[in-house]
Design a protein around this motif. Structure first.
Motif, mmCIF file in Angstrom:
data_model
loop_
_atom_site.group_PDB
_atom_site.id
_atom_site.type_symbol
_atom_site.label_atom_id
_atom_site.label_comp_id
_atom_site.label_asym_id
_atom_site.label_seq_id
_atom_site.Cartn_x
_atom_site.Cartn_y
_atom_site.Cartn_z
ATOM 1 N N LEU A 94 0.829 -1.202 0.000
ATOM 2 C CA LEU A 94 0.000 0.000 0.000
ATOM 3 C C LEU A 94 0.862 1.250 0.000
ATOM 4 O O LEU A 94 0.592 2.209 -0.732
ATOM 5 C CB LEU A 94 -0.894 0.027 1.241
ATOM 6 N N ALA A 95 1.931 1.221 0.806
ATOM 7 C CA ALA A 95 2.838 2.374 0.862
ATOM 8 C C ALA A 95 3.439 2.628 -0.509
ATOM 9 O O ALA A 95 3.576 3.767 -0.943
ATOM 10 C CB ALA A 95 3.937 2.124 1.889
ATOM 11 N N LEU A 96 3.772 1.545 -1.208
ATOM 12 C CA LEU A 96 4.374 1.670 -2.534
ATOM 13 C C LEU A 96 3.410 2.365 -3.489
ATOM 14 O O LEU A 96 3.803 3.228 -4.278
ATOM 15 C CB LEU A 96 4.713 0.272 -3.056
ATOM 16 N N LEU A 98 0.856 4.422 -2.641
ATOM 17 C CA LEU A 98 0.676 5.831 -2.249
ATOM 18 C C LEU A 98 1.893 6.652 -2.653
ATOM 19 O O LEU A 98 1.775 7.749 -3.195
ATOM 20 C CB LEU A 98 0.445 5.928 -0.741
ATOM 21 N N PHE A 99 3.087 6.103 -2.410
ATOM 22 C CA PHE A 99 4.317 6.818 -2.750
ATOM 23 C C PHE A 99 4.443 6.986 -4.266
ATOM 24 O O PHE A 99 4.781 8.062 -4.757
ATOM 25 C CB PHE A 99 5.521 6.055 -2.189
ATOM 26 N N LEU A 101 2.102 7.112 -6.517
ATOM 27 C CA LEU A 101 1.170 8.111 -7.039
ATOM 28 C C LEU A 101 1.700 9.520 -6.806
ATOM 29 O O LEU A 101 1.635 10.374 -7.692
ATOM 30 C CB LEU A 101 -0.208 7.935 -6.391
ATOM 31 N N GLY A 102 2.270 9.768 -5.607
ATOM 32 C CA GLY A 102 2.815 11.090 -5.309
ATOM 33 C C GLY A 102 4.057 11.385 -6.138
ATOM 34 O O GLY A 102 4.172 12.445 -6.748
ATOM 35 N N LEU A 103 4.965 10.405 -6.180
ATOM 36 C CA LEU A 103 6.222 10.592 -6.906
ATOM 37 C C LEU A 103 5.967 10.853 -8.387
ATOM 38 O O LEU A 103 6.563 11.753 -8.987
ATOM 39 C CB LEU A 103 7.095 9.346 -6.736
ATOM 40 N N ILE B 290 -4.732 5.835 5.883
ATOM 41 C CA ILE B 290 -4.006 4.569 6.028
ATOM 42 C C ILE B 290 -2.631 4.853 6.635
ATOM 43 O O ILE B 290 -2.178 4.165 7.552
ATOM 44 C CB ILE B 290 -3.865 3.861 4.665
ATOM 45 N N ILE B 291 -1.963 5.902 6.115
ATOM 46 C CA ILE B 291 -0.655 6.275 6.655
ATOM 47 C C ILE B 291 -0.805 6.706 8.115
ATOM 48 O O ILE B 291 -0.002 6.333 8.967
ATOM 49 C CB ILE B 291 -0.028 7.423 5.825
ATOM 50 N N PRO B 329 2.247 17.926 -5.674
ATOM 51 C CA PRO B 329 2.362 16.498 -5.391
ATOM 52 C C PRO B 329 3.562 16.139 -4.528
ATOM 53 O O PRO B 329 3.624 15.035 -4.008
ATOM 54 C CB PRO B 329 2.516 15.858 -6.773
ATOM 55 N N GLN B 332 2.694 14.661 -1.281
ATOM 56 C CA GLN B 332 2.159 13.296 -1.316
ATOM 57 C C GLN B 332 3.303 12.284 -1.321
ATOM 58 O O GLN B 332 3.261 11.276 -0.613
ATOM 59 C CB GLN B 332 1.315 13.142 -2.578
ATOM 60 N N ALA B 333 4.353 12.584 -2.095
ATOM 61 C CA ALA B 333 5.531 11.723 -2.110
ATOM 62 C C ALA B 333 6.180 11.723 -0.734
ATOM 63 O O ALA B 333 6.637 10.679 -0.240
ATOM 64 C CB ALA B 333 6.519 12.214 -3.163
ATOM 65 N N GLY B 336 4.247 9.474 1.533
ATOM 66 C CA GLY B 336 4.522 8.074 1.206
ATOM 67 C C GLY B 336 5.857 7.637 1.777
ATOM 68 O O GLY B 336 5.989 6.537 2.324
ATOM 69 N N MET B 337 6.847 8.524 1.672
ATOM 70 C CA MET B 337 8.177 8.239 2.203
ATOM 71 C C MET B 337 8.128 7.945 3.694
ATOM 72 O O MET B 337 8.787 7.040 4.193
ATOM 73 C CB MET B 337 9.047 9.482 1.996
ATOM 74 N N LEU B 339 5.787 6.651 5.408
ATOM 75 C CA LEU B 339 5.294 5.296 5.656
ATOM 76 C C LEU B 339 6.391 4.263 5.394
ATOM 77 O O LEU B 339 6.527 3.285 6.132
ATOM 78 C CB LEU B 339 4.054 5.039 4.789
ATOM 79 N N PHE B 340 7.189 4.486 4.342
ATOM 80 C CA PHE B 340 8.296 3.570 4.066
ATOM 81 C C PHE B 340 9.261 3.482 5.239
ATOM 82 O O PHE B 340 9.634 2.405 5.690
ATOM 83 C CB PHE B 340 9.099 4.038 2.849
ATOM 84 N N LEU B 343 7.769 1.580 8.161
ATOM 85 C CA LEU B 343 7.721 0.136 7.971
ATOM 86 C C LEU B 343 9.122 -0.458 8.045
ATOM 87 O O LEU B 343 9.321 -1.548 8.577
ATOM 88 C CB LEU B 343 7.079 -0.191 6.623
#
Lengths: 307, 362
Positions: A94-96, A98-99, A101-103, B290-291, B329, B332-333, B336-337, B339-340, B343
Motif C-alpha cells: 500500500l505504501a508503494l 501511495l508513494f 502516485l505522489g512521486l 491509512i498512513i 504532489p 504526497q511523495a 509516502g516516504m 510510511l516507508f 515500515l
C-alpha cells in the motif's frame, strides 16, 4: 447505433496490454509467495518515467526501457523492505502505491499535453490493411506482441523448467525450499524485480502508446485490476491473458457505448470495468475448490530463516 | 555479518520511538528531495513543519486548518485501525467517505429549504449509514464468498467516484446554478451547515466526533472483550477461533465501523470545509488515513498525534507551494516516504540486531 467489431477488437487489445503486462509480472511475484499490492504505484511510475523519456529523447525504445527501470526501482524498495527488513507485505505494498502516485505526479509536473514520438508498428502497413484480420493481427506496437510472448514464456518457465519449479517451491513452502538450500530471499527479490519491470513497462505503454499523454493518476486502478486478474486466473498464465482481454473488451466497449449515447447512465458505464472485475472475483472465490487449490501456500507470509 | 533475531514480544521502547525516528528520517530524505527540486532543504522543511503554526503572517489562517484537516484523518484512521489490528484490510475508505458524503448531503438537500435543527443530525446519521452500507459490500462478499476485501474495497473507490461525478453533474446539481456542476452550498445554509464551533480554532462537529472516536476506541481496545477479540484475531487467528471469536462477526463489525466513520467524515467535510458536493471535493483523506493509522501504531492516542502531524504536512505543503513554488504532489511523495521509513524501522521493534556470526543466541 452500430459498433465496428474490428475496431473494437483492435481497441480491446490495446486497452488490455498494460493490464496484461502488470498482471503477468504480478503472477510471477505471487508464485514466489510474495503479495505486492504496489502494482498501481509501479505502473504509474513506469508511465511517467516512460513518458518523460519519450518526450525528452524521442526514442520509444528508450522510453519502454526507462519505464521498466522506473517500475523496477520502486519494486526494489518493496523488495528491501519486505525481504530484508521483514516488513508486512500488505502495508508495504500500500505504501508503494501511495508513494508511487505522489512521486509520479511530482516527476510529471510540466509534462501533461506534451506529444511523445509516434511508435511505429513492426509490421508493414500493407499487412495491416488486409480486411478484418489485418488490423487485428498486424496493427499493434511491438510491446503488444511482446506481452503475449511474455505470457507464453512465463507459462513455459513455470510449467517445464527447473527455474520455474524452484520458484514455485519457494512460493509453496519457503521453509522446505530453504532447507533444500535454495536462497529464498534472493529468488523472491528477483521475482519482485521482474514484477516491477513488467508493471513499469505496462505503465510506459499506457502513457506512450495508448493515451499518448501524461495525466496525473492516469492508471486509474489498472494496477488493482491486474491484481484482481491474478486471482481471477487462479495463478495460471493463459487465464491471465484471457482475463485481461475480457477486461479490455469491457473497457473498450463501454467507451464506445458512451460515444454512441445510448440510454445507459454514464456513471454506470464508467464504473462497469470495476463492477465486472468485482463480480468475476466473487464468482471465482465462491468456488471453494478452485480458488484455494492454486493459491501459492506461502503467499504473503514473512520468511525469516531462524538458522 | 548482521543477523536478525526474533524478539519474543515486540519491543515497547522501539515501537514508541520508531515513529519519531521515521519522521526525522523523512525530514532528511524529504530535504534531499526538495534540494533535488532546486529548493533550500532547510527552508522547505521549516516552511512545512514550523511556519503553519508560527509564521507571523500566515499562522493565523493556517493554525485553524490543523484541526480542519486532522479531524477527518483521525476519524477515518481510528476505524481503519480496528480492522488492521484484526487483519481485515479495508483500504477503500475513500469510497466510503464519498458515499457517506453523498447520502448525507442528499438527505439534507431533499429537505431544502427547511432549517429545522434536526436536519444536520439526520445528515450525520444518513452519512454514517451510507459509508457503512458501502463497506458492507466487501464485508458481505468476504464472509459469504471469501472474496478478497482488499481488492473489492479498493475497486469500489472507483465506482464511488463515478457515482460522485454523476451526483455533482446531474441529480444533486444545484438547480439555480445555471448548469454549473456542484450541489447547493450546504455550509452556507442554516440547518445543513457544519459550522466552526469556536471561532478561530477550526473546531467543527467532525473534530468533536474524531475526539469521541479516539476515546471510544481506547476504551474498546483496553476495557472491552470486543477489543480483546480484535487484538487476538490479529495476533493469533487460530487461537482466536478456539477462544470462540466468530470471524464473520468480526469482519462485518470492523468493516462496518470503519465504513460508518469514513462516511461520517465525508459528511462533516461536505457540509463544512468543502461546502458542497463537487466532482473533486474528496481530497484523498481516505488514503492518507491509512498512513495515519500506521504512523499512530494502530493505537488511538498515536493516531490522534499522527493525524495532527499529517494535517501539518498538508498545510505545510500548501504553504510551501505558495511561498516557495514547490509542486503540490511533492507533499504526497513526502507522506509516502514517511510510511516507508516507518515500515522499515519496524524491524527494530520486532527483531534484535546481532552483529557477527554469533552462536550466543542458541
Amino acid at each position: 447505433m452500430s459498433i465496428d467489431l474490428v475496431a473494437l477488437t483492435v481497441a480491446l487489445i490495446t486497452v488490455s496490454t498494460p493490464v496484461l503486462l502488470a498482471a503477468i509480472g504480478e503472477l510471477v511475484v505471487e508464485k514466489s509467495g510474495v503479495l505486492n499490492l504496489g502494482v498501481e504505484g509501479m505502473m504509474i511510475t513506469g508511465a511517467v518515467v516512460g513518458f518523460v523519456t519519450a518526450v525528452e529523447t524521442g526514442s520509444p525504445t528508450l522510453a519502454f526501457l526507462a519505464g521498466m527501470g522506473g517500475g523496477m526501482a520502486l519494486s526494489l524498495i518493496f523488495a528491501v523492505l519486505t525481504q530484508l527488513l521483514l516488513s508486512n507485505q500488505v502495508a508495504t505494498g500500500l505504501a508503494l502505491t501511495l508513494f508511487g502516485l505522489g512521486l509520479s505526479a511530482l516527476l510529471g509536473v510540466g509534462y501533461p499535453g506534451q506529444t511523445p514520438p509516434v511508435v511505429t508498428d513492426p509490421f508493414p502497413a500493407a499487412l495491416a490493411e488486409i480486411l478484418v484480420v489485418g488490423p487485428i493481427l498486424f496493427g499493434h506496437s511491438l510491446v503488444t506482441y511482446l506481452s503475449v510472448l511474455l505470457v507464453a514464456a512465463v507459462w513455459y518457465v513455470l510449467a517445464f523448467t527447473r527455474t520455474g519449479l524452484i520458484l514455485r517451491a519457494v512460493g509453496e513452502s519457503h521453509e522446505a525450499a530453504h532447507a533444500l538450500g535454495y536462497k529464498v530471499v534472493r529468488i523472491r527479490i528477483l521475482a519482485i524485480l521482474f514484477g516491477g519491470a513488467c508493471a513499469g513497462l505496462g505503465g510506459a505503454f499506457l502513457s506512450v502508446v495508448r493515451v499518448q499523454n501524461w495525466i496525473e493518476g492516469m492508471t486509474a486502478g489498472a494496477g488493482w485490476i491486474a491484481l484482481a486478474l491474478v486471482v481471477f486466473a487462479s495463478w495460471k498464465p493463459w487465464r491471465v491473458l484471457f482475463g485481461a482481454y475480457l477486461f479490455g473488451g469491457i473497457a473498450a466497449l463501454q467507451l464506445r457505448l458512451q460515444a454512441a449515447e445510448i440510454g445507459v447512465p454514464v456513471a454506470l458505464l464508467d464504473a462497469s470495468p470495476y463492477l465486472v472485475t468485482i463480480i468475476v472475483l466473487v464468482l471465482i472465490s465462491s468456488d471453494r475448490s478452485r480458488a484455494a487449490l492454486n493459491a501459492p501456500a506461502a503467499l504473503g507470509r514473512v520468511f525469516h530463516a531462524s538458522s | 555479518m548482521i543477523r536478525l533475531e526474533k524478539r519474543p514480544t515486540p519491543s515497547r521502547f522501539w515501537s514508541l520511538s520508531t515513529p519519531v525516528i521515521a519522521v526525522i528520517l523523512t525530514m532528511i530524505a524529504g530535504g534531499l528531495m526538495f534540494a533535488a527540486l532546486g529548493q533550500d532543504p532547510v527552508e522547505a522543511i521549516r516552511v512545512i513543519f514550523w511556519d503553519p503554526l508560527f509564521h507571523p503572517q500566515f499562522a493565523s489562517y493556517s493554525r485553524p486548518q490543523l484541526l480542519v484537516k486532522a479531524g477527518p484523518l483521525i476519524l477515518i484512521a481510528i476505524g481503519l485501525s480496528l480492522g488492521f489490528r484484526a487483519g481485515i484490510w479495508n483500504i477503500g475508505a475513500e469510497g466510503q467517505y464519498i458515499i457517506g458524503a453523498i447520502c448525507g448531503a442528499a438527505f439534507g438537500l431533499a429537505l431544502y429549504p427547511s432549517e429545522n435543527i434536526l436536519i444536520f443530525p439526520g445528515m450525520v446519521i444518513v452519512g454514517a449509514l451510507g459509508g457503512w452500507a458501502w463497506a458492507m459490500i466487501p464485508g458481505i462478499l468476504k464472509t459469504r464468498f471469501r472474496t478478497n476485501e482488499i481488492l473489492v474495497s479498493l475497486l469500489l473507490v472507483y465506482v464511488a467516484e463515478a457515482i460522485l461525478a454523476s451526483a455533482a453533474t446531474n441529480w444533486l446539481r444545484n438547480p439555480e446554478a445555471r448548469g454549473f456542476p456542484g450541489s447547493r452550498n450546504l455550509a452556507r445554509h442554516p440547518g445543513t451547515d457544519n459550522p466552526e464551533l469556536i471561532a478561530g480554532t477550526g473546531m467543527h462537529w467532525g473534530v468533536v466526533a474524531a475526539f469521541i472516536a479516539v476515546i471510544a476506541a481506547y476504551v474498546l481496545l483496553n476495557r472491552h472483550v470486543l477489543g480483546y477479540q480484535i487484538k487476538l484475531a490479529g495476533q493469533a487467528p487460530r487461537a482466536a477461533r478456539f477462544a470462540g471469536v466468530e470471524p464473520t462477526r468480526l469482519v462485518l463489525l470492523c468493516l462496518g465501523v470503519s465504513g460508518a466513520l469514513a462516511g461520517m467524515a465525508g459528511l462533516f467535510e461536505v457540509s463544512g470545509p468543502a461546502g458542497q458536493i463537487s466532482i473533486d471535493f474528496n481530497s484523498g483523506y481516505g488514503f492518507t488515513a491509512i498512513i495515519v493509522a500506521f504512523l499512530g501504531r494502530l493505537h488511538p492516542v498515536g493516531i490522534l498525534l499522527a493525524g495532527l502531524l499529517m494535517a501539518l504536512t498538508y498545510i505545510g505543503g500548501e504553504l510551501a507551494q505558495l511561498m516557495l513554488g514547490v509542486p503540490a504532489p511533492a507533499i504526497q511523495a513526502f507522506q509516502g516516504m514517511l510510511l516507508f521509513f516507518l515500515l522499515a524501522l519496524d524491524v527494530l521493534s520486532n527483531f534484535r540486531i546481532r552483529f557477527g556470526t554469533g552462536r550466543a543466541a542458541a
